[in-house]
Design an enzyme around this catalytic site. Structure first.
Site, PDB file in Angstrom:
ATOM      1  N   ASN A   1      86.010 164.160 -37.838  1.00 51.00           N
ATOM      2  CA  ASN A   1      85.214 163.209 -38.585  1.00 51.00           C
ATOM      3  C   ASN A   1      86.107 161.978 -38.757  1.00 51.00           C
ATOM      4  OD1 ASN A   1      83.188 162.202 -40.436  1.00 51.00           O
ATOM      5  ND2 ASN A   1      82.632 164.350 -40.701  1.00 51.00           N
TER       6      ASN A   1
ATOM      7  N   ASN B   1      80.294 172.476 -34.442  1.00 52.81           N
ATOM      8  CA  ASN B   1      81.059 172.281 -35.662  1.00 52.81           C
ATOM      9  C   ASN B   1      80.088 172.190 -36.834  1.00 52.81           C
ATOM     10  OD1 ASN B   1      80.191 169.469 -35.883  1.00 52.81           O
ATOM     11  ND2 ASN B   1      81.627 169.104 -34.224  1.00 52.81           N
TER      12      ASN B   1
ATOM     13  N   ASN C   1      74.053 166.533 -33.179  1.00 54.57           N
ATOM     14  CA  ASN C   1      74.124 167.002 -34.578  1.00 54.57           C
ATOM     15  C   ASN C   1      72.888 167.778 -35.009  1.00 54.57           C
ATOM     16  OD1 ASN C   1      76.095 164.213 -35.287  1.00 54.57           O
ATOM     17  ND2 ASN C   1      76.712 166.261 -35.898  1.00 54.57           N
TER      18      ASN C   1
ATOM     19  N   ASP D   1      76.356 165.490 -28.232  1.00 54.38           N
ATOM     20  CA  ASP D   1      76.303 166.104 -29.559  1.00 54.38           C
ATOM     21  C   ASP D   1      75.255 165.418 -30.428  1.00 54.38           C
ATOM     22  OD1 ASP D   1      76.703 167.100 -32.103  1.00 54.38           O
ATOM     23  OD2 ASP D   1      78.544 165.955 -32.441  1.00 54.38           O
TER      24      ASP D   1
ATOM     25  N   HIS E   1      87.220 169.400 -33.774  1.00 53.84           N
ATOM     26  CA  HIS E   1      86.251 168.412 -34.220  1.00 53.84           C
ATOM     27  C   HIS E   1      86.969 167.322 -35.005  1.00 53.84           C
ATOM     28  CE1 HIS E   1      83.808 167.263 -37.871  1.00 53.84           C
ATOM     29  NE2 HIS E   1      83.055 166.814 -36.910  1.00 53.84           N
TER      30      HIS E   1
ATOM     31  N   LYS F   1      78.070 160.879 -29.038  1.00 58.52           N
ATOM     32  CA  LYS F   1      77.324 161.264 -30.231  1.00 58.52           C
ATOM     33  C   LYS F   1      75.860 160.919 -29.998  1.00 58.52           C
ATOM     34  CE  LYS F   1      78.515 162.435 -33.840  1.00 58.52           C
ATOM     35  NZ  LYS F   1      78.630 163.834 -34.286  1.00 58.52           N
TER      36      LYS F   1
ATOM     37  N   LYS G   1      82.806 162.343 -24.906  1.00 61.83           N
ATOM     38  CA  LYS G   1      81.790 162.953 -25.756  1.00 61.83           C
ATOM     39  C   LYS G   1      80.898 161.838 -26.291  1.00 61.83           C
ATOM     40  CE  LYS G   1      81.302 164.861 -30.416  1.00 61.83           C
ATOM     41  NZ  LYS G   1      81.789 165.869 -31.365  1.00 61.83           N
TER      42      LYS G   1
ATOM     43  N   GLU H   1      76.801 170.318 -27.527  1.00 59.87           N
ATOM     44  CA  GLU H   1      77.302 170.550 -28.881  1.00 59.87           C
ATOM     45  C   GLU H   1      76.179 170.479 -29.906  1.00 59.87           C
ATOM     46  OE1 GLU H   1      80.733 168.173 -29.841  1.00 59.87           O
ATOM     47  OE2 GLU H   1      80.347 168.314 -31.990  1.00 59.87           O
TER      48      GLU H   1
ATOM     49  N   ASP I   1      87.772 172.127 -37.363  1.00 58.02           N
ATOM     50  CA  ASP I   1      88.166 170.921 -38.090  1.00 58.02           C
ATOM     51  C   ASP I   1      89.086 171.449 -39.169  1.00 58.02           C
ATOM     52  OD1 ASP I   1      88.200 169.091 -40.324  1.00 58.02           O
ATOM     53  OD2 ASP I   1      86.554 168.014 -39.362  1.00 58.02           O
TER      54      ASP I   1
END
Lengths: 448, 448
Positions: A346, A293, A230, A228, A344, A200, A198, A253, A317
């Site tokens: 963090n 998420n 965000n 992802d 998910h 970011k 994955k 994502e 999460d």
């Protein structure tokens, strides 16, 4: 033989944990990030541990919560939500919608409370498991698999924090282009055996991130890939990226923010897939799946998203959702509505990785590798770190979570929190970025 | 200290239990009804008990299921569904849709399997609780209330079975008109303290049943009332009954068959409520709620029903849904979609009433009294019957379910099953009715 499961003591230890300079659309990770370690002690002297977010707003809820737990049974997990409601009434500061923005999706008082509950719930489950001689997964109905698969969580990153020597340094070096991302992925694979990746995103213009994913697809042909950003993209940008990467992505994502925009992207992807009379298989013709998420992070957000078919995979999460049993309920809802489920992550430590692994082992419809930041965390509060083999963590059969707190390590990280002037006690990736770029402002949404 | 939770023995005991001549839209209850008692024994000699439907098609699934449990852990509750899938593969007779019609909603192979799982799941929970010194509710996250409220389950009935002396006789007498129904309700209230009432309808033309509910409303002003014709009415009849009884009903249960028809009734009730500018309060203006244990009896049926707002209350039956933990998941789904939840009952004994009470005590969103047939069952397999006080059953804090099997009673009821010529081993209310009325055929749907 009969245990006294009464809670006699609750210890809350806020800590600051070293974090590398990982980039995201908001900015860059600070050198240290706050976490809260929860310990729950029973009348029999059994201690259970939990972990959750450690920013001040979580601590402010956790303290009155801890007080209310004294005298309750450690097995009274349903009652934790009743306690949370009481704390809400007492804590006038945290009511209604609390929009702190950022990467954790909608921030409501309810969600903050659930994130706090999760730390206590995991600690209760650990204590209960130790008291009854049962692993946490057995308290959740028993594991369905002996290992849980995780994906390599790739980040664009710098070699050093802009704060310079005030921060811990790691040996990963920078990754700011396709070659750097592929190199990082190789190292993840060599060290931990991950087979899915994955990235970011939301950091560089979409074309650069498309190139990075293409480079990963070439370097690791056939391996599941995810991107992802965000929510950094518009609907049109999301569709463009989906079109360019649809053949290599397992899912996309949170390309864009909010359920209405996600629903539009999903609908147009389905439409495009139906119109494509080409060689696509059945799954591909259903459209590239969207995962989230960010737009589904609370039970209140599910109905709209699921009735609109806005998301095809929910990345749970357990902190957001209020613990391991709520995560199982979320998975049941997803199963019922034909929505996929994964997890998910963090920034977190080994307690939460153990908790994720226990609950993940019990979820029948877990068809995607889970995300975990854990490899990025050089520090932990455990006597022994959890390990990935072939990208998998073995589900512990020891009583409780199967982890042991290292009090010396905990004291060191707590001391760091205690000594902080307050600037790092609230995670703020934009503030960290402003050290490198004084002009930095949180980008508008959509950024591209 | 550490328990050996390995399952070493499983005992299946089919029984026939006395049942009064209760009327429903299909016919009349037979003098005896089949149930299956499940016992699961662990390596430590702990025995857990469960109970489920006992018709041959359930027994045929339960037998191979029982064999596969030997050697597994009694805590491995999630794994029971894996076992169920294996039994399905082996048992070629039970695949795909099995439509046996009747009162239990859609009959699929999946649902049959889940009904069998529930008997084993409850037995495992009982054994696990006894092994760990924990009540079943604690294994489900802990009770949220100390007592669970039940409603009086009123039936039109005859004084005697058409079979005559071949059946047990009770002292309740007949109830075939409004006065009889009110008299029955009074007796229920005096004996058990029930304060809410459900009338099984679909037996007489709607006007007669409307009159019976009106008579109840007059005799017990302000008490929650429900009417359940088991889907015997058309959409138009359902709307007419709703209009006539809307001011006194807590909800209308399964007025018509199938989600599309229920959705139409619900939509038109909402429409009528919105158009009503009268004195109605907010809840009434939302339309009379519809409840179901016929069109939503499996997870597969939820999506359509909930996205169409076809039902406002789901009456879970832990047998249909695959046990107590699945019932909790169903409740979580209902909570998430703003649908109410309560519990359905078919003819059952004290083991199932104890199981219902444990799980009901853990469900936060249980805002309606549960149904139970138990007061109609003069026989049980327990050393002590469960009791209702003020219409409530106290949640047991003893290890396991808190019930004890009476082997002598069990033997008597098993002997009755064993001696039966087969005619009563499959519940068939229409067959019983044909003894009184040789011309009787299962009425067409809708009947009115």
């Amino acid at each position: 033989m009969t245990r006294d499961l009464t809670i006699t003591e609750v210890r809350l230890t806020p800590i600051l944990v070293a974090d590398p300079p990982l980039l995201n659309t908001q900015g860059v990770h600070q050198p240290y990030t706050p976490r809260l370690i929860v310990e729950i002690v029973t009348a029999d002297g059994i201690t259970g541990v939990g972990e959750t977010y450690g920013d001040t707003k979580y601590l402010e809820l956790a303290r009155p919560f801890a007080t209310k737990l004294i005298g309750r049974q450690v097995s009274d997990l349903n009652g934790l939500f009743t306690v949370a409601d009481e704390v809400a009434v007492d804590g006038a500061r945290v009511t209604g919608q609390v929009d702190v923005g950022g990467l954790r999706g909608v921030q409501t008082a309810d969600k903050l409370r659930l994130s706090v509950v999760s730390g206590f719930e995991v600690a209760c489950l650990d204590a209960l498991g130790k008291s009854l001689g049962q692993p946490v997964h057995a308290l959740l109905g028993g594991k369905l698999r002996d290992t849980v698969e995780y994906s390599a969580y790739l980040f664009y990153r710098w070699a050093d924090h802009p704060q310079g020597v005030a921060a811990e340094k790691d040996d990963w070096g920078a990754a700011v282009d396709p070659a750097g991302v592929v190199e990082q992925a190789r190292r993840f694979t060599e060290r931990y055996g991950f087979t899915s990746f994955k990235l970011k995103g939301g950091v560089f213009p979409p074309d650069e991130e498309i190139a990075a994913v293409r480079a990963l697809a070439e370097a690791f042909p056939g391996h599941p890939l995810r991107l992802d950003p965000n929510g950094a993209w518009s609907v049109e940008t999301s569709l463009k990226v989906a079109e360019e990467l649809g053949d290599v992505l397992e899912y996309l994502e949170d390309p864009t923010l909010g359920t209405p925009a996600m629903a539009e992207v999903a609908a147009r992807l389905r439409e495009a897939a139906r119109g494509d009379s080409g060689e696509g298989d059945g799954e591909r013709r259903a459209g590239l799946p969207l995962a989230t998420n960010m737009c589904v992070t609370t039970f209140a957000e599910i109905k709209e998203a699921f009735t609109r078919d806005a998301v095809q995979v929910v990345l749970s999460d357990h902190h957001y959702w209020g613990g391991l049993r709520n995560t199982q309920q979320l998975a049941a809802i997803c199963r019922t509505f034909g929505v996929g489920v994964s997890m998910h992550s963090n920034t977190h430590l080994g307690i939460s990785l153990a908790a994720m692994t226990h609950v993940a082992s019990t979820v029948p419809n877990l068809h995607h590798a889970c995300d975990s930041h854990y490899p990025w965390q050089s520090e932990d509060v455990l006597t022994e770190r959890l390990t990935f083999e072939n990208g998998r963590v073995t589900v512990s059969d020891a009583p409780g979570l199967g982890v042991e707190l290292d009090r010396d390590k905990l004291a060191v990280l707590h001391r760091r929190w205690f000594d902080d002037d307050g600037s790092l006690r609230e995670r703020d990736d934009a503030a960290a970025m402003r050290i490198a770029d004084p002009e930095w402002a949180t980008p508008p949404v959509p950024r591209w």
